[in-house]
Write an enzyme that holds these catalytic residues in place. Structure first.
Site, short mmCIF file in Angstrom:
data_model
loop_
_atom_site.label_atom_id
_atom_site.label_comp_id
_atom_site.label_asym_id
_atom_site.label_seq_id
_atom_site.Cartn_x
_atom_site.Cartn_y
_atom_site.Cartn_z
N PRO A 19 0.32 9.03 -12.04
CA PRO A 19 -0.90 9.12 -11.22
C PRO A 19 -0.67 9.99 -9.99
O PRO A 19 0.37 9.91 -9.34
CB PRO A 19 -1.16 7.67 -10.84
CG PRO A 19 -0.42 6.85 -11.83
CD PRO A 19 0.78 7.65 -12.21
N GLU A 20 -1.66 10.84 -9.69
CA GLU A 20 -1.56 11.73 -8.54
C GLU A 20 -2.67 11.38 -7.54
O GLU A 20 -3.36 10.38 -7.70
CB GLU A 20 -1.62 13.18 -9.01
CG GLU A 20 -0.51 13.49 -10.02
CD GLU A 20 -0.50 14.92 -10.52
OE1 GLU A 20 -1.11 15.80 -9.88
OE2 GLU A 20 0.12 15.17 -11.56
N LYS B 261 -0.58 9.92 -2.23
CA LYS B 261 -0.10 9.14 -3.37
C LYS B 261 0.16 7.69 -3.00
O LYS B 261 1.06 7.05 -3.56
CB LYS B 261 1.18 9.77 -3.94
CG LYS B 261 0.93 11.05 -4.74
CD LYS B 261 2.17 11.44 -5.50
CE LYS B 261 1.92 12.66 -6.37
NZ LYS B 261 3.09 12.99 -7.20
#
Length: 409
Positions: A2-3, A54
């Site tokens: 995930p970014e 993030k």
């Protein structure tokens, strides 16, 4: 992994699911997780979320009751607590009933209602982490999406640092300057700016200034504001396609505008919009190389003068949804039923058993009709018995000859 867009979508998901929901009791951690316990318990509290690059921060806020005589029980928390999450390779949030609790739910917040519902932090690969009473990590720079002015100033003022002597594709993953950029975003940003991935970052960024017409300090409050903001950015970007820093701002917002990101939505798991949006990452016809850190970069054309000499192109893989990526459908249920049926019919065969079965089948095909299969044929048995009889007779004859010679002497 995930970014930035996925973590922002996660915060929107938590705010949408938990709006008006009261939670109660302690925060429960799974037995297998090595992350710290969360020392929080309350008779009634609410949950809100925010993101920065993030990271996602959940705020647990105790709610005071209207009864003045009711005292706070021992161990109850009266003040809000912030929990900062980093998703690692596979983290995400999911809000379900207690009966549908995901397998890899490592941190759980239980609602006060009946039947109970649970907000879970799900992390199949267990690379994610959380920090009770945490703050935004100091070593991370401003968010590329919602702190654009600070982000741009931070990069421009430090472009002379040694960190920018590295290739631009590797510097884009440095969260000290590009907080929120990950592997797929760097590929899309470099592709749209027509910059080779293995060119010195300093060469690319030296001519850029701290001011940019793409600046917009109004934070995105909800999905509708995000869509309006992205439309404005797209118009501005028609005149600024050569500015790498502005692309670091607008490209992630395009993913947020899709609403699903890199397959974030736990309910649907639909990748179609995201796949259609991609122009470089996992797209057929693009080249790949491993950078000096072992991460794969997708690009088109010449890689640039700083490309690793011994780097090999990784084997191309088709973009596909993995089983662990929020897949709690009947697919796994069918696989479990097949395994159970095989066990009931006689168990799973080992490789040796499968080999023996194959040899037996081949032998049966070579056999003539009417013949029966025997493990040891009569001919082989006769020969072996003959050898044993011959050996024993030779031993008896030699023994009798020796006894005769002794008697004669």
């Amino acid at each position: 992994m995930p970014e930035g867009p996925e973590l922002h979508l996660a915060s929107l998901y938590v705010n949408r699911m938990c709006e008006g929901v009261l939670f109660s009791g302690p925060v429960i951690k799974s037995e297998v997780s090595k992350n710290p316990d969360v020392p929080f318990t309350s008779e009634a509290y609410g949950i809100t979320a925010a993101s920065r690059g993030k990271e996602v921060k959940l705020t647990l806020t105790p709610i005071k009751t209207d009864e003045p005589k009711q005292r706070v029980k021992a161990g109850q928390v009266e003040h809000p607590m912030d929990i900062v999450f980093r998703f690692g390779m596979s983290g995400y949030f999911r809000f379900t009933s207690e009966d549908e609790l995901p397998k890899h739910a490592h941190l759980r917040f239980y609602s006060k209602e009946k039947p109970c519902r649970v907000l879970s932090f799900v992390d199949p690969r267990r690379f994610g982490s959380w920090e009770p009473n945490g703050t935004w990590q100091p070593g991370r720079g401003p968010c590329v999406m919602f702190e654009y002015k600070k982000f741009r100033e931070n990069v421009v003022t430090h472009v002379s640092d040694r960190a920018f002597d590295r290739p631009i594709c590797e510097v884009l993953l440095n969260q000290k300057y590009f907080n929120g950029i990950g592997n797929y975003l760097r590929a899309e940003i470099l592709f749209r700016s027509n910059i080779p991935p293995f060119v010195a970052a300093k060469t690319v960024l030296e001519g850029l200034g701290p001011d940019d017409s793409c600046q917009n300090e109004n934070p995105v409050k909800n999905e509708s504001d995000t869509k309006t903001s992205v439309r404005t950015k797209k118009k501005l970007m028609k005149h600024q396609t050569d500015d790498l820093l502005s692309l670091c701002h607008t490209v992630p917002l395009e993913v947020v505008n899709l609403g699903g990101g890199k397959g974030y939505d736990p309910a649907s798991g639909d990748f179609s919009d995201f796949e259609a949006w991609l122009q470089c990452y996992y797209v057929d016809g693009m080249k790949t190389l491993r950078d000096h850190n072992g991460r794969t970069i997708w690009f088109r054309g010449d890689p640039g003068p700083m490309a690793p000499k011994d780097s090999k192109s990784p084997k191309a893989k088709k973009w596909a949804k993995k089983d662990d990526d929020h897949d709690y459908t009947n697919k796994k249920k069918g696989a479990r039923e097949r395994k159970t049926r095989i066990k009931q019919e006689g168990g799973m065969k080992t490789p040796k058993q499968e080999k023996d079965a194959g040899l037996e089948e081949a032998e049966s095909k070579r056999r003539k009709p009417g013949e029966t299969h025997e493990v040891n044929t009569p001919q082989r048995e006769t020969r072996s018995n003959a050898r044993r009889r011959k050996t024993s007779s030779v031993g008896v004859t030699a023994g009798s000859q020796r006894r005769t010679m002794r008697t004669t002497r």
